[in-house]
Design an enzyme around this catalytic site. Structure first.
Site, PDB file in Angstrom:
ATOM      1  N   ARG A 236     -12.670  36.348  17.776  1.00  0.00           N
ATOM      2  CA  ARG A 236     -13.911  36.795  18.405  1.00  0.00           C
ATOM      3  C   ARG A 236     -15.037  35.821  18.052  1.00  0.00           C
ATOM      4  NH1 ARG A 236     -11.496  39.186  21.641  1.00  0.00           N
ATOM      5  NH2 ARG A 236     -11.579  41.394  22.186  1.00  0.00           N
ATOM      6  N   HIS A 284     -12.390  32.222  27.081  1.00  0.00           N
ATOM      7  CA  HIS A 284     -11.661  33.412  26.609  1.00  0.00           C
ATOM      8  C   HIS A 284     -10.335  33.547  27.374  1.00  0.00           C
ATOM      9  CE1 HIS A 284     -12.248  37.542  24.543  1.00  0.00           C
ATOM     10  NE2 HIS A 284     -10.966  37.270  24.663  1.00  0.00           N
TER      11      HIS A 284
HETATM   12  P1  NAP Z   1      -4.452  42.819  14.160  1.00  0.00           P
HETATM   13  O1  NAP Z   1      -2.967  42.897  14.296  1.00  0.00           O
HETATM   14  O2  NAP Z   1      -5.193  44.064  13.913  1.00  0.00           O
HETATM   15  O3  NAP Z   1      -4.756  41.823  12.958  1.00  0.00           O
HETATM   16  C1  NAP Z   1      -6.034  41.654  12.446  1.00  0.00           C
HETATM   17  C2  NAP Z   1      -5.930  40.841  11.170  1.00  0.00           C
HETATM   18  O4  NAP Z   1      -7.246  40.617  10.705  1.00  0.00           O
HETATM   19  C3  NAP Z   1      -5.146  41.538  10.065  1.00  0.00           C
HETATM   20  O5  NAP Z   1      -4.292  40.608   9.466  1.00  0.00           O
HETATM   21  C4  NAP Z   1      -6.240  41.965   9.095  1.00  0.00           C
HETATM   22  O6  NAP Z   1      -5.853  41.913   7.743  1.00  0.00           O
HETATM   23  C5  NAP Z   1      -7.291  40.921   9.326  1.00  0.00           C
HETATM   24  N1  NAP Z   1      -8.624  41.412   8.987  1.00  0.00           N
HETATM   25  C6  NAP Z   1      -9.317  42.396   9.586  1.00  0.00           C
HETATM   26  N2  NAP Z   1     -10.513  42.566   8.967  1.00  0.00           N
HETATM   27  C7  NAP Z   1     -10.549  41.661   7.971  1.00  0.00           C
HETATM   28  C8  NAP Z   1     -11.511  41.339   6.986  1.00  0.00           C
HETATM   29  N3  NAP Z   1     -12.671  41.974   6.897  1.00  0.00           N
HETATM   30  N4  NAP Z   1     -11.214  40.364   6.107  1.00  0.00           N
HETATM   31  C9  NAP Z   1     -10.028  39.714   6.166  1.00  0.00           C
HETATM   32  N5  NAP Z   1      -9.072  39.967   7.083  1.00  0.00           N
HETATM   33  C10 NAP Z   1      -9.343  40.931   7.973  1.00  0.00           C
HETATM   34  O7  NAP Z   1      -5.116  42.125  15.413  1.00  0.00           O
HETATM   35  P2  NAP Z   1      -4.462  41.070  16.408  1.00  0.00           P
HETATM   36  O8  NAP Z   1      -3.675  41.768  17.453  1.00  0.00           O
HETATM   37  O9  NAP Z   1      -3.797  40.012  15.608  1.00  0.00           O
HETATM   38  O10 NAP Z   1      -5.780  40.475  17.122  1.00  0.00           O
HETATM   39  C11 NAP Z   1      -6.809  39.836  16.377  1.00  0.00           C
HETATM   40  C12 NAP Z   1      -8.022  39.632  17.255  1.00  0.00           C
HETATM   41  O11 NAP Z   1      -7.781  38.607  18.202  1.00  0.00           O
HETATM   42  C13 NAP Z   1      -8.349  40.844  18.142  1.00  0.00           C
HETATM   43  O12 NAP Z   1      -9.124  41.773  17.422  1.00  0.00           O
HETATM   44  C14 NAP Z   1      -9.119  40.227  19.283  1.00  0.00           C
HETATM   45  O13 NAP Z   1     -10.490  40.287  18.980  1.00  0.00           O
HETATM   46  C15 NAP Z   1      -8.658  38.773  19.302  1.00  0.00           C
HETATM   47  N6  NAP Z   1      -7.953  38.412  20.542  1.00  0.00           N
HETATM   48  C16 NAP Z   1      -8.403  37.342  21.268  1.00  0.00           C
HETATM   49  C17 NAP Z   1      -7.735  36.962  22.435  1.00  0.00           C
HETATM   50  C18 NAP Z   1      -8.173  35.778  23.250  1.00  0.00           C
HETATM   51  O14 NAP Z   1      -7.785  35.656  24.408  1.00  0.00           O
HETATM   52  N7  NAP Z   1      -8.982  34.887  22.701  1.00  0.00           N
HETATM   53  C19 NAP Z   1      -6.604  37.669  22.852  1.00  0.00           C
HETATM   54  C20 NAP Z   1      -6.172  38.733  22.100  1.00  0.00           C
HETATM   55  C21 NAP Z   1      -6.848  39.091  20.928  1.00  0.00           C
HETATM   56  P3  NAP Z   1      -4.771  42.952   7.109  1.00  0.00           P
HETATM   57  O15 NAP Z   1      -3.487  42.695   7.834  1.00  0.00           O
HETATM   58  O16 NAP Z   1      -4.692  42.572   5.713  1.00  0.00           O
HETATM   59  O17 NAP Z   1      -5.324  44.315   7.382  1.00  0.00           O
END
Ligand code: NAP
Length: 321
Positions: A236, A284
């Site tokens: 993000r 994006h």
């Molecule tokens: P996810 O499975 O929920 O993983 C989020 C990760 O972030 C987890 O490893 C979590 O750690 C870590 N995290 C969250 N808060 C944190 C903090 N305060 N400090 C350190 N680590 C933290 O999410 P995901 O499916 O991988 O997606 C991640 C993000 O990518 C989404 O939220 C979205 O905003 C973005 N995204 C972007 C696109 C694009 O097209 N650019 C597409 C899809 C998604 P823990 O595992 O230790 O809890």
């Protein structure tokens, strides 16, 4: 238009891809859950009591609160910030994040694209072509000589880590909880982040937007990186303090950045990120999944929910994602 009743079949309301996409959603769900009625978001004929599920991207604030029997809200994307920003959102309804196979694959592909672009200095190649200038140069290092650190080792970060490792990069991760993922160390906490960034050539942002992650990549922390390091941000835009990033690129503290996400989207034409010679800015586009793949994921969750299973990838308000 048929009028649904509360006693009739469950309704899934869709707001993703625009009204013209509805037939495709209906076809995809029809093949998977024939008992489900799939209707567009603001269909005036919908009886609010019959709405059991909603699959949404940027839902109109206030609308989701109108369905008293709503069982699950599905985010059409991995992030939920576009849903939870609605102050009237009914707190009792679980929100499931999109975690389709295709999303993880495509985001991981994009991260590899970004890492390779920084490794081989693609911005320099693009500038040379634009100027029709022959510019022969060697890369500073190879992938096996390059340390990539991924902030956010969740669904997407883990997939990206595996793919980067497959290209030969040295990969580490950072998240909320320290652990080992497929032999790759994931550390946690600000002290560990400082240590990790000090030995990082390419930093990858795959963190969700939460109060804890906003502005994390600021001048103070960018200074922890070795001079000339690169950044790929596909999580993000709020992760990065843009003015600090631009200053670091201008000073050479950062060598380049591949940015797919921005604080305000669409990125306005006047934004410096469009013009900066060391930035590759994309719209994006890192992650995508076909409607069929997303429908398959949603249908699987609905079927499991009907069997009494707790959905995976639930938004948890206490942790902010
Ligand atoms: P996810 O499975 O929920 O993983 C989020 C990760 O972030 C987890 O490893 C979590 O750690 C870590 N995290 C969250 N808060 C944190 C903090 N305060 N400090 C350190 N680590 C933290 O999410 P995901 O499916 O991988 O997606 C991640 C993000 O990518 C989404 O939220 C979205 O905003 C973005 N995204 C972007 C696109 C694009 O097209 N650019 C597409 C899809 C998604 P823990 O595992 O230790 O809890």
């Amino acid at each position: 238009m048929n009028r649904s009743t509360a006693a009739g079949p469950d309704i899934l309301l869709v707001k993703s891809g625009g009204p013209a996409s509805l037939p495709e959603w209906q076809d995809a769900f029809g093949a998977l859950l024939p008992g489900l009625r799939v209707l567009w978001w603001d269909d005036a004929a919908v009886v609010p009591e019959a709405v059991a599920y909603a699959l949404v991207w940027e839902p109109t604030p206030g609308r989701l609160a109108q369905f008293p029997n709503l069982r699950i809200i599905f985010s059409s994307a991995a992030g939920v910030d576009h849903i939870v920003s609605d102050p009237t959102l009914p707190a009792r309804v679980p929100i499931v994040r999109m975690a389709s196979e295709e999303t993880a694959q495509t985001v991981a592909e994009f991260v590899c694209l970004g890492a390779l672009a920084l490794l081989r200095d693609l911005p320099r190649m693009i500038a040379a072509q634009a100027a029709r200038r022959w510019d022969s140069f060697d890369a500073a290092r190879t992938a096996p000589q390059t340390r990539v650190s991924i902030l956010g080792m969740g669904n997407l970060g883990t997939r990206a880590a595996r793919m980067l490792r497959g290209l030969g990069f040295q990969v580490s991760g950072w998240g909320r909880t320290a652990r080992i993922v497929d032999g790759m160390a994931v550390t946690a906490g600000d002290d560990e982040l400082a240590r990790l960034m000090a030995r990082t050539d390419i930093l990858v942002g795959l963190l969700p937007d939460t109060p804890m992650t906003r502005g994390l990549i600021c001048a103070h922390r960018i200074a922890w990186l070795p001079a000339g390091a690169g950044l790929v941000n596909a999580g993000r835009g709020s992760l990065v303090v843009m003015d600090d990033l631009l200053a670091a690129l201008d000073s050479g503290q950062l060598g380049g950045a591949v940015l797919d996400v921005f604080e305000a989207e669409p990125l306005p034409p006047s934004a410096p990120a469009w013009r900066h010679p060391r930035i590759l800015a994309t719209s994006h586009v890192a992650g995508f999944a076909s409607r069929r793949a997303r429908a398959a994921y949603v249908a699987g969750v609905i079927a499991g929910f009907a069997r009494g299973e707790r959905p995976a990838h639930l938004y948890q308000p206490a942790r902010g994602y």
